[in-house]
Design a protein around this motif. Structure first.
Motif, mmCIF file in Angstrom:
data_model
loop_
_atom_site.group_PDB
_atom_site.id
_atom_site.type_symbol
_atom_site.label_atom_id
_atom_site.label_comp_id
_atom_site.label_asym_id
_atom_site.label_seq_id
_atom_site.Cartn_x
_atom_site.Cartn_y
_atom_site.Cartn_z
ATOM 1 N N ALA A 1 0.718 -1.260 -0.055
ATOM 2 C CA ALA A 1 0.153 0.006 -0.020
ATOM 3 C C ALA A 1 0.933 1.197 0.010
ATOM 4 N N CYS A 2 2.065 1.135 0.802
ATOM 5 C CA CYS A 2 2.951 2.312 0.753
ATOM 6 C C CYS A 2 3.489 2.808 -0.318
ATOM 7 N N ALA A 3 4.036 1.570 -1.144
ATOM 8 C CA ALA A 3 4.659 1.527 -2.434
ATOM 9 C C ALA A 3 3.837 2.182 -3.372
ATOM 10 N N ARG A 4 2.466 1.679 -3.373
ATOM 11 C CA ARG A 4 1.465 2.191 -4.360
ATOM 12 C C ARG A 4 1.059 3.714 -4.221
ATOM 13 N N ALA A 5 1.023 3.933 -2.955
ATOM 14 C CA ALA A 5 0.963 5.100 -2.643
ATOM 15 C C ALA A 5 2.009 6.318 -2.907
ATOM 16 N N ASP A 6 3.289 5.772 -3.045
ATOM 17 C CA ASP A 6 4.349 6.264 -3.445
ATOM 18 C C ASP A 6 4.383 6.718 -4.949
ATOM 19 N N ARG A 7 3.999 5.433 -5.388
ATOM 20 C CA ARG A 7 3.805 5.615 -7.143
ATOM 21 C C ARG A 7 2.864 6.774 -7.277
ATOM 22 N N THR A 8 1.902 6.656 -6.734
ATOM 23 C CA THR A 8 0.386 7.311 -6.881
ATOM 24 C C THR A 8 1.115 9.023 -6.779
ATOM 25 N N GLN A 9 1.627 9.295 -5.960
ATOM 26 C CA GLN A 9 2.257 10.540 -5.505
ATOM 27 C C GLN A 9 3.333 11.004 -6.577
ATOM 28 N N ALA A 10 4.124 10.097 -7.001
ATOM 29 C CA ALA A 10 5.065 10.242 -8.099
ATOM 30 C C ALA A 10 4.306 10.683 -9.370
#
Length: 109
Positions: A50-59
């Protein structure tokens, strides 16, 4: 003394039974702990995901914002170019009219 021997063996048997029950309970507890650890590991993996996905979304969002900003700058440049071109066009039209008037004057003289 055979009564005492009987009692002693009863006590021993009871202790053995208790020990076996305790062993089974200990095994169950070990399995439960293992299951809990698996669940915890799965939860951690899900959290990391979930954190990785959130980071990708933010990027992606940052990238989209950057592209949007660039597009706005380009649009502003195009608009200012258009204004400059329109100004030049009006200037050219004025010069053409002046040239036509001059040509007319020359033919009339």
């Amino acid at each position: 003394g055979s009564m005492e021997n009987g009692k002693a063996s009863d006590v021993l048997n009871t202790m053995r039974k208790n020990l076996m029950v305790a062993q089974v309970e200990a095994d169950d507890a070990k399995h439960a702990a293992g299951d809990a650890q698996k669940l915890l590991a799965a939860a951690r993996a899900a959290e990391n995901d979930a954190c990785a996905r959130a980071d990708r979304t933010q990027a992606s969002l940052a990238q989209a914002t950057g592209l949007s900003t660039m597009a706005e700058k380009e649009l502003a440049e195009v608009r200012s170019d258009k204004v400059i071109l329109e100004h030049k066009l009006r200037e050219t039209e004025r010069l053409v009219k002046e040239a036509q008037v001059d040509a007319l004057r020359a033919t009339m003289e």
